[in-house]
Design a protein around this motif. Sequence first.
Motif, PDB file in Angstrom:
ATOM      1  N   HIS A  72      47.697  27.692  35.614  1.00 54.29           N
ATOM      2  CA  HIS A  72      48.356  28.699  36.447  1.00 54.29           C
ATOM      3  C   HIS A  72      49.787  28.923  35.975  1.00 54.29           C
ATOM      4  CE1 HIS A  72      45.237  28.895  39.528  1.00 54.29           C
ATOM      5  NE2 HIS A  72      45.189  27.585  39.534  1.00 54.29           N
ATOM      6  N   GLU A  97      46.216  31.624  33.548  1.00 48.33           N
ATOM      7  CA  GLU A  97      45.815  32.355  34.753  1.00 48.33           C
ATOM      8  C   GLU A  97      47.113  32.731  35.482  1.00 48.33           C
ATOM      9  OE1 GLU A  97      43.277  30.337  37.578  1.00 48.33           O
ATOM     10  OE2 GLU A  97      42.726  32.221  38.540  1.00 48.33           O
ATOM     11  N   HIS A 109      44.576  37.119  40.915  1.00 49.28           N
ATOM     12  CA  HIS A 109      44.656  36.179  39.788  1.00 49.28           C
ATOM     13  C   HIS A 109      44.092  36.861  38.541  1.00 49.28           C
ATOM     14  CE1 HIS A 109      45.054  32.092  42.042  1.00 49.28           C
ATOM     15  NE2 HIS A 109      45.835  33.018  42.547  1.00 49.28           N
ATOM     16  N   HIS A 144      37.936  35.687  39.715  1.00 52.19           N
ATOM     17  CA  HIS A 144      37.308  35.675  41.057  1.00 52.19           C
ATOM     18  C   HIS A 144      37.690  36.920  41.867  1.00 52.19           C
ATOM     19  CE1 HIS A 144      41.218  33.865  42.081  1.00 52.19           C
ATOM     20  NE2 HIS A 144      40.955  32.908  41.205  1.00 52.19           N
ATOM     21  N   ILE A 158      41.762  34.509  47.790  1.00 59.20           N
ATOM     22  CA  ILE A 158      42.606  35.013  46.689  1.00 59.20           C
ATOM     23  C   ILE A 158      41.826  36.056  45.884  1.00 59.20           C
ATOM     24  CG2 ILE A 158      44.449  33.340  46.390  1.00 59.20           C
ATOM     25  CD1 ILE A 158      42.642  31.702  44.629  1.00 59.20           C
TER      26      ILE A 158
HETATM   27 ZN   LIG Z   1      42.438  31.644  40.460  1.00 60.30          ZN
END
Ligand SMILES: [Zn+2]
Length: 385
Positions: A72, A97, A109, A144, A158
Amino acid sequence: MFIGSYLCPVFTPSSYYNGYNISILPPPSPRTHEILLNLHMHTRYSDGFVSHDQVAAAALKAGLDAVIVTDHNVWVDGPEEYYRKNGSKVLLLVGEEVHDQARDPQKNHLLVFGAGRELATYAYDPQFLLDKVNQSGGLAFLAHPNDPPSPAIGETDITWVDWTARGYHGLEVWNWFSEFKGHIKSKLHAIYYAYNPTRSACGADPEALRRFDELLAGGRKLVMIAGSDAHALPGRLGPLRRTLFPFEFHFRTVNMHLLLPRPLGEDSAQDAALIYETLRQGHAFIGYDLPAPTRGFRLTVHGSEKTGTMGDEFSAKGGITLQIKLPLRVECTVFKDGQPVKTFRNRDLCTYITSEPGIYRVEAYIQYKGQRRGWIYSNPVYIKR
Ligand SMILES: [Zn+2]
Ligand SMILES: [Zn+2]
């Protein structure tokens, strides 16, 4: 009016050509080198619990050819190389990400591959971020895109919400961790799946698939991917401690299968470029390798002018034959423009013939532990007028 027809004879590829003059058929697709890639995971550099060396070790044990680590909001420069053990090797690549950490609530994301630089500083504006990815020669996939909350384990929704953004290359239609979150209505569910991880994965997310088909219908050419979103989370219940879903488990579960024009070699930079270009073109399928290996699946398209595979474009003139080869005799459905047009049952070789322009893709399903699961998701082929 739908004028497609289908055949599903029992045949071998060679008998398929009986009666035809083989010399006038288009040459077969050169994309014969299949590799396994797992492409969404986190190390200690963000919220994962393993090192890059441990990722590579797990990938070697599971027999993967390549992995892409996507921490991340940090692009980790350095660990990108081939890792070797006992005559095997795996290529570890580093992506990222990215999301806007100041946004409330958290959404959007973005998986970034192959940009070769830190891009998290542009996360405050998804379109600006996507522009920067493209300027850097990278690839961007919506992670996602449909992600449920799970209050029982403190996880929020998210989902991707900025649908006006342009310039991404595809959607992560199956995220293992999102699917797991969707099952968890209480802490008891979490414990159940921690001890029965093979119960969790049932297939790609229907809403993400619907969105994917809708975007393609709008004229975009996109690639579907699946990600494990592996973290190796430590679980604890009283005296019990357990790593929830180790990386090796993920690497044997939902993978990307890429069809390359040549085998991987020794040069990590050249091989990385080949992997990214193959992903960009969509010469790839999603395989749920835990119930049974999906290696060997092929969607081959024979047109009047050329033969090709997933990601390719063909002319409908003269008719098109979709040839589907499955590693086992299972159920398989052909989709045209997001709608099922033919289901084959208990087949490992199927043929679908049509002269209808459209966007075609294939899903295959398998029975595993008493449940029907999504097993293979092909990327689309584009049949033009
Ligand atoms: Zn994610
Ligand atoms: Zn992630």
